[in-house]
Motif scaffolding. Structure first.
Motif, short mmCIF file in Angstrom:
data_model
loop_
_atom_site.label_atom_id
_atom_site.label_comp_id
_atom_site.label_asym_id
_atom_site.label_seq_id
_atom_site.Cartn_x
_atom_site.Cartn_y
_atom_site.Cartn_z
N TRP A 64 51.17 11.63 54.30
CA TRP A 64 51.58 12.64 55.28
C TRP A 64 52.51 11.99 56.28
CZ3 TRP A 64 51.15 17.77 56.37
CH2 TRP A 64 51.46 18.16 57.67
N TYR A 71 57.67 21.19 55.64
CA TYR A 71 57.76 22.17 56.73
C TYR A 71 59.16 22.14 57.32
CZ TYR A 71 52.66 22.23 56.56
OH TYR A 71 51.36 22.36 56.16
N SER A 78 55.03 13.16 59.62
CA SER A 78 55.61 14.16 60.50
C SER A 78 56.59 13.47 61.44
CB SER A 78 54.52 14.85 61.33
OG SER A 78 55.11 15.74 62.25
N ARG A 103 58.37 15.58 63.29
CA ARG A 103 58.63 16.80 64.05
C ARG A 103 59.08 16.47 65.47
NH1 ARG A 103 54.69 22.04 64.69
NH2 ARG A 103 56.26 23.34 65.69
N TYR A 152 53.15 15.36 51.94
CA TYR A 152 53.45 16.34 52.99
C TYR A 152 54.49 15.76 53.95
CZ TYR A 152 48.94 17.90 51.29
OH TYR A 152 47.90 18.29 50.48
N ASP A 211 56.82 16.93 57.45
CA ASP A 211 57.13 17.91 58.50
C ASP A 211 58.41 17.48 59.20
OD1 ASP A 211 57.23 19.69 60.61
OD2 ASP A 211 55.18 19.34 61.27
#
Length: 102
Positions: free
Chosen positions: A19, A73, A21, A23, A46, A48
């Motif tokens: 994962w 995402y 991110s 973001r 995943y 983001d």
């Protein structure tokens, strides 16, 4: 946290990352996406990349290297025709990929 292209090299030994991110990282751009896709091509599930205004459809296309990617995402603000076409291409190459636009 501010993350830059040069700093991504420090993540290369994290071989089991699933994962990630980034973001809100304003320094993330297409070059960063290429580096991320090279570093985590076999592990990332995943990703983001919401609130990263410098990532274009070209950076998104770099994700084609990420064979295990399941969910990405994206922002609906930066969603353009080029993004839409790139998303379609990614889903053809990676049929298990779920692109979530928020």
């Amino acid at each position: 946290m501010e993350l830059h292209y040069e700093g991504l090299v420090n993540l290369r030994d994290l071989e089991k990352i699933e994962w990630l991110s980034v973001r809100g990282c304003e320094n993330m751009d297409d070059w960063c996406m290429d580096r991320i896709s090279n570093i985590f091509a076999r592990t990332l599930l995943y990703l983001d990349i919401r609130d990263c205004p410098n990532i274009t459809h070209r950076g998104l296309a770099a994700l084609v290297k990420m064979s295990k990617l399941k969910i990405v995402y994206l922002d609906d603000i930066t969603y353009t025709n080029e993004y839409e076409m790139t998303c379609l291409m990614l889903q053809q190459v990676l049929p298990d990929l779920d692109i979530r636009i928020e």
